[in-house]
Design an enzyme around this catalytic site. Sequence first.
Site, PDB file in Angstrom:
ATOM      1  N   ASP A 123      87.234  52.422  24.192  1.00  0.00           N
ATOM      2  CA  ASP A 123      86.034  51.728  24.657  1.00  0.00           C
ATOM      3  C   ASP A 123      86.113  50.217  24.481  1.00  0.00           C
ATOM      4  O   ASP A 123      85.660  49.456  25.332  1.00  0.00           O
ATOM      5  CB  ASP A 123      84.804  52.245  23.909  1.00  0.00           C
ATOM      6  CG  ASP A 123      84.592  53.735  24.063  1.00  0.00           C
ATOM      7  OD1 ASP A 123      85.279  54.343  24.899  1.00  0.00           O
ATOM      8  OD2 ASP A 123      83.746  54.282  23.334  1.00  0.00           O
ATOM      9  N   ASP A 201      82.434  48.253  28.774  1.00  0.00           N
ATOM     10  CA  ASP A 201      83.337  49.063  27.963  1.00  0.00           C
ATOM     11  C   ASP A 201      84.627  49.260  28.754  1.00  0.00           C
ATOM     12  O   ASP A 201      84.589  49.508  29.969  1.00  0.00           O
ATOM     13  CB  ASP A 201      82.737  50.435  27.657  1.00  0.00           C
ATOM     14  CG  ASP A 201      81.800  50.435  26.465  1.00  0.00           C
ATOM     15  OD1 ASP A 201      81.416  49.336  26.012  1.00  0.00           O
ATOM     16  OD2 ASP A 201      81.434  51.534  26.001  1.00  0.00           O
ATOM     17  N   HIS A 250      81.156  55.690  31.185  1.00  0.00           N
ATOM     18  CA  HIS A 250      82.603  55.877  31.092  1.00  0.00           C
ATOM     19  C   HIS A 250      83.146  56.712  32.247  1.00  0.00           C
ATOM     20  O   HIS A 250      82.728  57.843  32.489  1.00  0.00           O
ATOM     21  CB  HIS A 250      83.018  56.458  29.745  1.00  0.00           C
ATOM     22  CG  HIS A 250      82.671  55.550  28.602  1.00  0.00           C
ATOM     23  ND1 HIS A 250      82.718  55.952  27.285  1.00  0.00           N
ATOM     24  CD2 HIS A 250      82.281  54.242  28.577  1.00  0.00           C
ATOM     25  CE1 HIS A 250      82.360  54.946  26.504  1.00  0.00           C
ATOM     26  NE2 HIS A 250      82.089  53.891  27.270  1.00  0.00           N
ATOM     27  N   ASP A 252      86.043  58.064  32.512  1.00  0.00           N
ATOM     28  CA  ASP A 252      87.034  59.102  32.211  1.00  0.00           C
ATOM     29  C   ASP A 252      86.452  60.490  31.980  1.00  0.00           C
ATOM     30  O   ASP A 252      87.147  61.387  31.505  1.00  0.00           O
ATOM     31  CB  ASP A 252      87.941  58.689  31.046  1.00  0.00           C
ATOM     32  CG  ASP A 252      87.195  58.213  29.817  1.00  0.00           C
ATOM     33  OD1 ASP A 252      85.949  58.328  29.795  1.00  0.00           O
ATOM     34  OD2 ASP A 252      87.846  57.728  28.878  1.00  0.00           O
ATOM     35  N   CYS A 354      89.338  59.290  25.282  1.00  0.00           N
ATOM     36  CA  CYS A 354      88.487  58.384  24.513  1.00  0.00           C
ATOM     37  C   CYS A 354      89.105  58.044  23.156  1.00  0.00           C
ATOM     38  O   CYS A 354      89.015  56.908  22.684  1.00  0.00           O
ATOM     39  CB  CYS A 354      87.130  59.022  24.254  1.00  0.00           C
ATOM     40  SG  CYS A 354      86.216  59.527  25.709  1.00  0.00           S
TER      41      CYS A 354
END
Length: 369
Positions: A123, A201, A250, A252, A354
């Site tokens: 992040d 991020d 995020h 992902d 992550c």
Amino acid sequence: MDTSLKLLPQLVPDLASPVSTYNEWDPLEEVIVGRLEGATIPTPHISYTYNQSRLTRLLYRPFAGRPYPSFMVRRAQAELDEFIHTLEAEGITVRRPDTIPHRKRFKTPNWTSSGFNITCPRDGFLVIGDEIIETPMAWRCRYFELSAYRRLFKEYFAKGARWTAAPKPELLDELYDHKFTVPEGAEPLRYVINEFEPVFDAADFTRCGRDIFCIRSSVTNASGIEWLRRHLDGAYRIHEIKSRCRTPMHIDSSFVPLAPGKVLVNPEFIDVDRLPPVLKSWDILIPPEPAPIPPSVHSMCSKWIAINVLMLDEKRVVVEKGQHALIKSLTDWGFTPIPCPFIHYSPFGGAFHCATLDVRRRGALQSYF
């Protein structure tokens, strides 16, 4: 389509630098893996309580600033240890950040907070080529998270890596919509943050050589995306993908490149028909419905954390052991899944992608479009 970048020479990794990574699938040689030690329930703030009910927010307050329950840490630590062992068994060098005192309160001239954790290095740092970019994260509780990585980054810098920091954000009240409510139904998507200053991020960006894909989210604003576009100064193309998640955060768990020409796309959060035109030549792989997260896990993440996989190369992929349908699909698509239990890590913020930060992948900078 702009093809000017294809005329630039192919770059080979700088062998003088220990940091070199251009995409999500070249053979992984060195990686930073997060830590659970000292994980703390952060001070309540609208930036991460906005999607909680009023009752949940009230119940949350007495535990703010306290450590995560020890039983949760023990279960996650056992899985983290197995994940690290798996990476090392595959020949990958694993580096770890230092522990820092998350419970210790800190303050700026305008606000105070306790810390959070260092479970998700993905992040706070974006590695592009031989450059480590510190990102201006929107959560106050993560303001000093860099401290845990400084020793490693100083080492990488001394050996030839570039080390850059985006402008440190003020994170004043003006950045946040304190009356924010999650949009429902057909309401237009809106965000808990505005354009007061650039914030983003790194986990809202994913690399495919000279092309980088991103989403705007609850922690990444348009100004943050524009800052990165200007910083890269035309050397890379940034493509924004529109998320239809009501609480986006995020990329992902929505859009996951697996190999040249192959990307895993969450059909609930991403409209496949509205992907950037450059992806028309790629295989869009639609994952099966994820196995549900057990209620006892108290996950911070949606069920789609299931596709938060880590590519070790163009074939080998680390995937949650309990996601049997996804493992089968990956196998059918020609990949080699490496099942690993990790579901108890999700209360701390994520899964395999992550929990890691690529330091070095063996491969050259290329254009895949």
